[in-house]
Write a protein that holds these residues in place. Sequence first.
Motif, mmCIF file in Angstrom:
data_model
loop_
_atom_site.group_PDB
_atom_site.id
_atom_site.type_symbol
_atom_site.label_atom_id
_atom_site.label_comp_id
_atom_site.label_asym_id
_atom_site.label_seq_id
_atom_site.Cartn_x
_atom_site.Cartn_y
_atom_site.Cartn_z
ATOM 1 N N UNK A 82 34.502 -35.722 -69.751
ATOM 2 C CA UNK A 82 34.830 -34.307 -69.908
ATOM 3 C C UNK A 82 35.399 -33.800 -68.585
ATOM 4 N N UNK A 83 35.925 -32.589 -68.610
ATOM 5 C CA UNK A 83 36.479 -31.959 -67.414
ATOM 6 C C UNK A 83 35.483 -32.078 -66.257
ATOM 7 N N UNK A 84 35.983 -32.467 -65.093
ATOM 8 C CA UNK A 84 35.148 -32.604 -63.901
ATOM 9 C C UNK A 84 34.572 -33.991 -63.698
ATOM 10 N N UNK A 85 34.692 -34.858 -64.689
ATOM 11 C CA UNK A 85 34.184 -36.227 -64.552
ATOM 12 C C UNK A 85 35.192 -37.099 -63.807
ATOM 13 N N UNK A 86 34.692 -38.184 -63.255
ATOM 14 C CA UNK A 86 35.532 -39.170 -62.575
ATOM 15 C C UNK A 86 35.337 -40.514 -63.269
ATOM 16 N N UNK A 87 36.441 -41.113 -63.698
ATOM 17 C CA UNK A 87 36.404 -42.411 -64.369
ATOM 18 C C UNK A 87 36.982 -43.440 -63.396
ATOM 19 N N UNK A 88 36.174 -44.390 -63.002
ATOM 20 C CA UNK A 88 36.628 -45.443 -62.098
ATOM 21 C C UNK A 88 36.711 -46.766 -62.835
ATOM 22 N N UNK A 89 37.874 -47.395 -62.783
ATOM 23 C CA UNK A 89 38.022 -48.707 -63.414
ATOM 24 C C UNK A 89 37.607 -49.778 -62.420
ATOM 25 N N UNK A 90 36.763 -50.706 -62.838
ATOM 26 C CA UNK A 90 36.294 -51.744 -61.917
ATOM 27 C C UNK A 90 37.419 -52.699 -61.519
ATOM 28 N N UNK A 91 37.268 -53.332 -60.399
ATOM 29 C CA UNK A 91 38.167 -54.405 -59.986
ATOM 30 C C UNK A 91 37.491 -55.705 -60.389
ATOM 31 N N UNK A 92 38.139 -56.438 -61.272
ATOM 32 C CA UNK A 92 37.563 -57.672 -61.796
ATOM 33 C C UNK A 92 38.501 -58.843 -61.539
ATOM 34 N N UNK A 93 37.995 -60.040 -61.698
ATOM 35 C CA UNK A 93 38.828 -61.227 -61.541
ATOM 36 C C UNK A 93 39.676 -61.479 -62.778
ATOM 37 N N UNK A 94 39.410 -60.732 -63.841
ATOM 38 C CA UNK A 94 40.220 -60.787 -65.057
ATOM 39 C C UNK A 94 40.783 -59.385 -65.294
ATOM 40 N N UNK A 95 41.783 -59.240 -66.122
ATOM 41 C CA UNK A 95 42.356 -57.905 -66.350
ATOM 42 C C UNK A 95 41.362 -56.922 -66.961
ATOM 43 N N UNK A 96 41.525 -55.666 -66.586
ATOM 44 C CA UNK A 96 40.758 -54.566 -67.159
ATOM 45 C C UNK A 96 41.666 -53.905 -68.205
ATOM 46 N N UNK A 97 41.253 -53.922 -69.451
ATOM 47 C CA UNK A 97 42.016 -53.255 -70.505
ATOM 48 C C UNK A 97 41.413 -51.878 -70.712
ATOM 49 N N UNK A 98 42.285 -50.849 -70.717
ATOM 50 C CA UNK A 98 41.769 -49.487 -70.861
ATOM 51 C C UNK A 98 42.764 -48.600 -71.601
ATOM 52 N N UNK A 99 42.202 -47.553 -72.240
ATOM 53 C CA UNK A 99 43.000 -46.569 -72.960
ATOM 54 C C UNK A 99 42.192 -45.282 -73.056
#
Length: 173
Positions: free
Chosen positions: A103-120
Motif C-alpha cells: 500500500x502507499x508508503x510501503x517499500x518493496x525490495x527485490x532480493x539479489x539472488x544467484x538465479x533470476x528474480x521474477x516479479x510483477x
Amino acid sequence: MKNQGNLLDALFELRDRYREQAERGMKIVRGDDLPWEINRQGKMRWYLHPAKNDTVIRSLMIYVQEIEPGGHSGKEASPGGIVHYMLEGKGYVVVNGKKHAWAKGDCVGLPILSRPVEYQFFNTDKKKPARYIAATPNLFEVLGVDMGTRFEQLESASVFATQNSIGKEQFGK
C-alpha cells in the motif's frame, strides 16, 4: 577516443569525459520536464538511466512507474536488487511466484539472488492509478545487463497491450 595507442592514456581520456559530463550534466532532474513512455514494462518516467548522458551521475537507475486502475506492470526476470517505494495506491507484487500485498508508503525490495528474480506489480484499485519510484545501482557496465543471472521481459504490462491493440495514444508529460 583519440589516445596515443596505449590503454593508460585511454583511461585518462575516459576520466576526462566523465569529469566533463559531471560538470555540464543536470544536477536537478525535474520530473515535470521528463516525458512518460509506454514500454513493455508499463508507463514509466526515467530520471536516471545508463543511456542518459545529460545527468551528473550514471551510477543509478531511477524511474517512476504508474499502473492504471485495475492494471499490472510487465513481468520481468532480473537479478533483483531493485527498491520500489510506493507513492500512491494499493495492490500486490508477485515475486518468484509468491504474492505480497503493498500500500502507499510501503517499500518493496527485490532480493539479489544467484538465479533470476521474477516479479510483477498489480494495482487492485479499480478507480485510481498506483505509482511507485524504483531505484537500483547501475552495475551494467561492471557485470553486464544480465548481471550474472538473466534480464528478460516475460510479459507486457496491461497499458502496453491496451495501447498496442487500440493504436498509438499520446500520453504527454
